[in-house]
Design a protein around this motif. Structure first.
Motif, PDB file in Angstrom:
ATOM      1  N   PRO A 161      -3.038  -9.122  27.428  1.00  0.00           N
ATOM      2  CA  PRO A 161      -1.973  -8.051  27.763  1.00  0.00           C
ATOM      3  C   PRO A 161      -1.080  -7.916  26.324  1.00  0.00           C
ATOM      4  O   PRO A 161      -0.948  -6.616  26.039  1.00  0.00           O
ATOM      5  CB  PRO A 161      -1.216  -8.302  28.880  1.00  0.00           C
ATOM      6  CG  PRO A 161      -2.148  -9.313  29.492  1.00  0.00           C
ATOM      7  CD  PRO A 161      -3.043 -10.144  28.397  1.00  0.00           C
ATOM      8  N   ALA A 162      -0.921  -8.761  25.741  1.00  0.00           N
ATOM      9  CA  ALA A 162       0.132  -8.705  24.584  1.00  0.00           C
ATOM     10  C   ALA A 162      -0.855  -7.966  23.427  1.00  0.00           C
ATOM     11  O   ALA A 162      -0.092  -7.088  22.629  1.00  0.00           O
ATOM     12  CB  ALA A 162       0.163  -9.871  24.082  1.00  0.00           C
ATOM     13  N   ARG A 180       1.718 -17.878  18.502  1.00  0.00           N
ATOM     14  CA  ARG A 180       1.301 -19.115  19.170  1.00  0.00           C
ATOM     15  C   ARG A 180       2.326 -19.575  20.184  1.00  0.00           C
ATOM     16  O   ARG A 180       1.800 -20.137  21.167  1.00  0.00           O
ATOM     17  CB  ARG A 180       1.370 -20.136  17.947  1.00  0.00           C
ATOM     18  CG  ARG A 180       0.650 -21.512  18.352  1.00  0.00           C
ATOM     19  CD  ARG A 180       0.877 -22.589  17.250  1.00  0.00           C
ATOM     20  NE  ARG A 180       0.481 -23.795  17.854  1.00  0.00           N
ATOM     21  CZ  ARG A 180      -0.695 -24.238  18.029  1.00  0.00           C
ATOM     22  NH1 ARG A 180      -1.591 -23.730  17.748  1.00  0.00           N
ATOM     23  NH2 ARG A 180      -0.854 -25.449  18.533  1.00  0.00           N
ATOM     24  N   TYR A 208       6.400  -7.217  17.625  1.00  0.00           N
ATOM     25  CA  TYR A 208       6.538  -8.765  17.140  1.00  0.00           C
ATOM     26  C   TYR A 208       7.454  -8.904  15.854  1.00  0.00           C
ATOM     27  O   TYR A 208       7.389  -9.963  15.437  1.00  0.00           O
ATOM     28  CB  TYR A 208       4.978  -9.534  17.123  1.00  0.00           C
ATOM     29  CG  TYR A 208       4.529  -9.768  18.572  1.00  0.00           C
ATOM     30  CD1 TYR A 208       5.151 -10.288  19.449  1.00  0.00           C
ATOM     31  CD2 TYR A 208       3.290  -8.880  18.793  1.00  0.00           C
ATOM     32  CE1 TYR A 208       4.493 -10.286  20.771  1.00  0.00           C
ATOM     33  CE2 TYR A 208       2.800  -8.872  19.814  1.00  0.00           C
ATOM     34  CZ  TYR A 208       3.419  -9.648  20.981  1.00  0.00           C
ATOM     35  OH  TYR A 208       2.826  -9.564  22.014  1.00  0.00           O
ATOM     36  N   GLU A 229      -6.531 -18.837  31.931  1.00  0.00           N
ATOM     37  CA  GLU A 229      -5.353 -17.759  32.575  1.00  0.00           C
ATOM     38  C   GLU A 229      -4.212 -17.191  31.548  1.00  0.00           C
ATOM     39  O   GLU A 229      -3.907 -16.150  31.413  1.00  0.00           O
ATOM     40  CB  GLU A 229      -4.510 -18.650  33.490  1.00  0.00           C
ATOM     41  CG  GLU A 229      -5.296 -18.930  34.887  1.00  0.00           C
ATOM     42  CD  GLU A 229      -4.423 -19.932  35.873  1.00  0.00           C
ATOM     43  OE1 GLU A 229      -4.821 -19.869  36.861  1.00  0.00           O
ATOM     44  OE2 GLU A 229      -3.948 -20.565  35.099  1.00  0.00           O
ATOM     45  N   THR A 230      -4.138 -18.116  30.444  1.00  0.00           N
ATOM     46  CA  THR A 230      -3.397 -17.727  29.440  1.00  0.00           C
ATOM     47  C   THR A 230      -3.711 -16.625  28.752  1.00  0.00           C
ATOM     48  O   THR A 230      -3.229 -15.539  28.166  1.00  0.00           O
ATOM     49  CB  THR A 230      -3.002 -18.874  28.357  1.00  0.00           C
ATOM     50  OG1 THR A 230      -2.507 -19.950  29.133  1.00  0.00           O
ATOM     51  CG2 THR A 230      -2.471 -18.657  27.296  1.00  0.00           C
ATOM     52  N   LEU A 249       3.543 -17.649  22.337  1.00  0.00           N
ATOM     53  CA  LEU A 249       3.460 -17.363  23.755  1.00  0.00           C
ATOM     54  C   LEU A 249       2.331 -17.980  24.368  1.00  0.00           C
ATOM     55  O   LEU A 249       2.379 -18.194  25.402  1.00  0.00           O
ATOM     56  CB  LEU A 249       3.103 -15.716  23.514  1.00  0.00           C
ATOM     57  CG  LEU A 249       4.042 -14.771  23.240  1.00  0.00           C
ATOM     58  CD1 LEU A 249       3.344 -13.317  23.334  1.00  0.00           C
ATOM     59  CD2 LEU A 249       5.353 -14.801  24.237  1.00  0.00           C
ATOM     60  N   ARG A 253      -3.788 -13.537  31.232  1.00  0.00           N
ATOM     61  CA  ARG A 253      -2.658 -12.833  31.626  1.00  0.00           C
ATOM     62  C   ARG A 253      -1.471 -12.560  30.474  1.00  0.00           C
ATOM     63  O   ARG A 253      -0.642 -11.985  30.606  1.00  0.00           O
ATOM     64  CB  ARG A 253      -2.129 -13.910  32.779  1.00  0.00           C
ATOM     65  CG  ARG A 253      -2.890 -13.513  33.873  1.00  0.00           C
ATOM     66  CD  ARG A 253      -2.696 -14.863  34.899  1.00  0.00           C
ATOM     67  NE  ARG A 253      -3.206 -14.759  36.144  1.00  0.00           N
ATOM     68  CZ  ARG A 253      -2.429 -14.396  37.341  1.00  0.00           C
ATOM     69  NH1 ARG A 253      -1.309 -14.028  37.209  1.00  0.00           N
ATOM     70  NH2 ARG A 253      -3.131 -14.163  38.419  1.00  0.00           N
ATOM     71  N   VAL A 254      -1.492 -13.599  29.540  1.00  0.00           N
ATOM     72  CA  VAL A 254      -0.659 -13.214  28.326  1.00  0.00           C
ATOM     73  C   VAL A 254      -1.182 -12.749  26.938  1.00  0.00           C
ATOM     74  O   VAL A 254      -0.602 -11.890  26.503  1.00  0.00           O
ATOM     75  CB  VAL A 254       0.063 -14.635  28.063  1.00  0.00           C
ATOM     76  CG1 VAL A 254       0.880 -14.534  27.090  1.00  0.00           C
ATOM     77  CG2 VAL A 254       0.838 -15.093  29.470  1.00  0.00           C
ATOM     78  N   GLY A 312       3.757 -21.285  25.609  1.00  0.00           N
ATOM     79  CA  GLY A 312       4.957 -20.712  26.538  1.00  0.00           C
ATOM     80  C   GLY A 312       4.018 -20.888  27.971  1.00  0.00           C
ATOM     81  O   GLY A 312       4.685 -21.403  28.937  1.00  0.00           O
ATOM     82  N   SER A 313       2.811 -20.376  28.125  1.00  0.00           N
ATOM     83  CA  SER A 313       2.143 -20.037  29.097  1.00  0.00           C
ATOM     84  C   SER A 313       1.291 -21.579  29.484  1.00  0.00           C
ATOM     85  O   SER A 313       1.581 -21.844  30.685  1.00  0.00           O
ATOM     86  CB  SER A 313       1.065 -19.017  28.824  1.00  0.00           C
ATOM     87  OG  SER A 313      -0.100 -19.246  29.889  1.00  0.00           O
TER      88      SER A 313
END
Ligand SMILES: Nc1ncnc2c1ncn2[C@@H]1O[C@H](COP(=O)(O)OP(=O)(O)OP(=O)(O)O)[C@@H](O)[C@H]1O
Ligand SMILES: [Mg+2]
Lengths: 458, 265
Positions: free
Chosen positions: A361-362, A338, A457, A353-354, A340, A357-358, A343-344
């Motif tokens: 990919p993660a 959560r 992680y 977008e979150t 991450l 882009r985050v 953060g975005s």
């Protein structure tokens, strides 16, 4: 056998109780003087009671056939002993059947009756003496172990060692089964490749194993070029993934990031029900509903469409695989911390977008793993393809044509009665081996990818 | 002239950046903040202290509307940034968060390269027109966060591979890169060793020339070292707020005194 098992159970229960009580008695109730809990002493005595007598029973099982074989021919007339091997075997089988009161292949003669009598004697002796021996060993084990209970005895450690051995043996069974299956695949496939060159099998463009049925044709004129079969598998798998990956992934994103907890609680199980539908049901759904639909569609567009098409099978298989992709991807997307996401968002990124882009990919390695697992599921699927895609081994990339897959060909090769060592039957093992190698490779890659993702992680 | 300019100068120096009036927050049925009134001053560091669960993080997350993303959280009351209501109809929380950056308790770099981490915000807000300009922003942000010298040769290595303190400074650089007005920090040093902590405290002192900083901390010493103003929260309400020096040496309230002398909390 049943009374013996019951008796052993009873005896070892008694052994447990006696051992426990003895442990109390040895320290006069001061259990903290004992190395282990009193129960462990009970278990230890019970094991000493049960295991040796089990060993006696197992030994008898292993020994009995040899004893019977020996007794069948011991003292039999010379003409029986000197029979050719097949007749000898028949005689032995008849003797055994007669001794059990079953039907024999021919009217039993005196020699056979005598042999059956001897067999009965062996079995009777076995039941009596082995039963008695087992009981005696059990009692001896009980008495001996009970007498050895001391406060210093490390009963728990001994019991745990036995438990560990039992666990290891169980996992060994699974491993041995796998190894056995693989070995049989390898050996049978090797026999096939002795008849048909490996290059012809892998790169040949014509697949018509049915022509090799007659004995004088074996391995000479049957066409065993597997390329069309693998191409068919590839086509159908690609179609299925074209459905399952986008739908499954979008569903997973919806579930993990957009759905309210209530929606999620309803939708996720519903999606997973898709995975519980038997594939044969999907199969007739594909053959009876989707197949005709695809044909109508094609005809309206003016294309030639056979009633069995790769497209129908691929679409339905894709639907079947959706829950695999969505469920596994949902798990990995949820596993993206959560922090991450926050953060975005905290940097002024929008939700989409979150995610793009985050989060994705993660989660990508995990998603790739999920997709690879789904692919190996698609490759192995048989039923839908049998029912909806046909059996014709066409080398074609046209989804409206009938194609066939590796698994379907294995089924058709082994259904029906051929000699077991004809090239046709052996071809099934070669196909099976190839399929196994492909899915094994995919699974290994998937596992490696998923593991790398996990490490990120921790 | 002079009589007019002096108050104006003063308001330039200490103009209120954020005003909070009668702020109430609920998580579901449970109320977490009770009628909070608090002013955050421009170019100063304000620290929020108080026992665990008293609502410091909740207040901080109201300032950039991060509570919007929490299921069942309800916010009432007025928060104004430079005089504009952050809950106004024309305010997009996404744009608000670009102006009010946030650094979290646990360093949370994205699993991307150091460069990508810092370039993330400027990219989504279109702050740069080309790679060169982005490089420029990344470099200055890393420099301001005091990290550039340490990572200038590893800009393409994953941000998750840095040490904890470096990761936290990377997160600060990431926040700075968006060119916010305000930086919110929720216990930014709680996962760090004393050296990394000192480094970040220095950084706050440098940063406050450009930004307004609000920091949540459990360390009285840290609050006393880095902040000019302090607010003491207790049970979801602000008990006392004022100049840091005054609050730590001569608090008005009994409860504040008890907390800073360690008698409860
Ligand atoms: N997401 C949430 N859902 C429900 N209740 C919450 C949530 N977040 C916080 N709370 C509750 O709101 C109250 C204030 O929490 P908050 O996180 O603001 O405390 P805090 O002062 O930051 O504490 P700490 O110093 O431990 O971080 C607590 O009682 C907490 O249980
Ligand atoms: Mg907090």
């Amino acid at each position: 056998m049943l009374p013996l098992t019951l008796a052993l159970l009873l005896l070892s229960t008694a052994a447990f109780v006696l051992g426990r009580r003895r442990a109390f008695a040895v320290v006069e109730g001061e259990t903290r003087l004992l190395h282990s809990q009193p129960g462990s002493y009970g278990q230890w005595v019970a094991l000493w009671c049960a295991l040796p007598s089990l060993a006696v029973v197992v030994a008898w099982w292993l020994l009995e056939p040899a004893l019977i074989e020996w007794q069948t021919f011991a003292g039999a007339p010379a003409e029986v002993v000197e029979l050719p091997p097949e007749r000898r075997e028949l005689f032995a089988r008849d003797a055994l059947a007669l001794s059990a009161g079953e039907v024999t292949s021919s009217e039993p003669g005196p020699a056979l009756r005598a042999a059956a009598g001897r067999i009965q004697r062996v079995e009777g002796l076995g039941q009596l003496s082995v039963g008695g021996l087992a009981a005696a060993v059990a009692l001896m084990g009980l008495g001996w172990a009970r007498g050895r209970i001391r406060p210093q005895l490390r009963a728990r450690n001994h019991v745990e060692a036995v438990a560990r051995t039992a666990l290891a043996a169980s996992s060994l069974v699974a491993i041995l089964a796998t190894v056995g299956i693989v070995l049989s695949l390898v050996f049978e496939a090797a026999r096939f490749f002795a008849l048909v060159p490996l290059g012809d099998f892998l790169f040949g463009l014509e697949w018509s194993p049915q022509t090799a049925i007659r004995a004088d044709q074996v391995g000479s004129s049957g066409a065993f070029g597997a390329a069309p079969v693998f191409a068919g598998t590839l086509l159908i798998t690609a179609l299925a993934m074209a459905v399952a990956v986008p739908v499954g992934l979008l569903a997973a994103i919806f579930l993990s990031d957009y759905a309210t907890p209530l929606t999620r609680a309803w939708v996720k199980p519903l999606l997973e029900i898709l995975a519980g539908i038997p594939t044969v049901v999907y199969g007739f759904f594909a053959a009876l509903s989707v197949g005709p639909l695809v044909r109508q569609l094609g005809e309206r567009l003016g294309w030639e469409v056979s009633s069995e098409s790769a497209l129908a099978a691929g679409l339905v298989m894709g639907v079947m695989i959706i829950p695999f992709v969505s469920s596994l991807s949902d798990d990995v997307i949820n596993a993206v911390p959560r922090s991450l996401r926050e953060g975005s968002l905290g940097l002024g990124a929008t939700k989409s977008e979150t995610i793009r882009r985050v989060v994705l990919p993660a989660a990508l390695p995990g998603i790739v793993g999920a997709v690879l697992l789904a692919i190996s599921r698609a490759i192995g699927e048989t039923m839908i393809v049998v029912m909806a895609a046909g059996l014709a081994a066409n080398l074609s990339a046209n989804p409206f044509e009938a194609v066939t897959t590796v698994t379907v060909q294995i089924v058709t090769l082994l259904v029906g009665d051929q000699e077991f060592d004809s090239a046709k039957t052996l071809a099934a093992f070669a196909l099976g081996l190839a399929l196994f190698l492909v899915t094994l490779g995919l699974n290994v890659v998937a596992l490696v990818v998923v593991r790398r993702y996990r490490e990120q992680y921790d | 002239m002079t009589t007019i300019s002096r108050p104006a100068e003063r308001s330039q120096l200490y103009l209120t950046k954020i005003t909070t009036r009668d702020l109430n927050v609920w998580y579901g049925e449970k109320q977490a903040l009770f009628s909070v009134n608090l002013d955050i001053e421009r170019n100063r560091v304000t620290s929020l202290i108080g026992p665990s669960g008293c609502g410091k993080s909740t207040y901080l997350r109201c300032l950039n509307r991060m509570n919007d993303v929490i299921e069942g959280c309800r916010v009432e009351g007025k928060i104004a940034l430079d005089g504009d209501d952050v809950h106004g109809e024309d305010v997009d929380p996404v744009q608000l968060r670009a102006r009010v950056g946030m650094v979290f308790q646990k360093p949370n770099p994205f699993p991307k390269s150091v460069w990508e981490n810092v370039a993330y915000g400027p990219r989504i807000h279109g702050l740069a027109t080309g790679r060169a300009e982005l490089d420029e922003i990344v470099t200055t942000s890393l420099e301001r966060a005091g990290l550039f010298a340490e990572v200038k040769d590893r800009l393409d290595d994953p941000g998750t591979g840095l040490s904890g303190g470096q990761q936290q400074r990377l997160c600060i650089a990431r926040a700075i890169a968006v060119q916010p007005d305000v930086i919110l920090m929720d216990e930014p040093c709680s996962a760090l060793d004393p050296i990394a902590t000192a480094r970040i405290e220095e950084l706050m002192e440098e940063l406050r020339a450009r930004y307004t900083i609000v920091i949540v901390t459990h360390s009285m010493q840290q609050a006393a070292r880095v902040s000019q103003r302090t607010a003491f929260f207790h049970l979801g309400a602000v008990v006392e707020e004022g100049e840091t020096g005054k609050l730590f040496t001569d608090p008005r309230e009994e409860r504040t005194r008890d907390y800073i002398t360690g008698r409860f909390g």
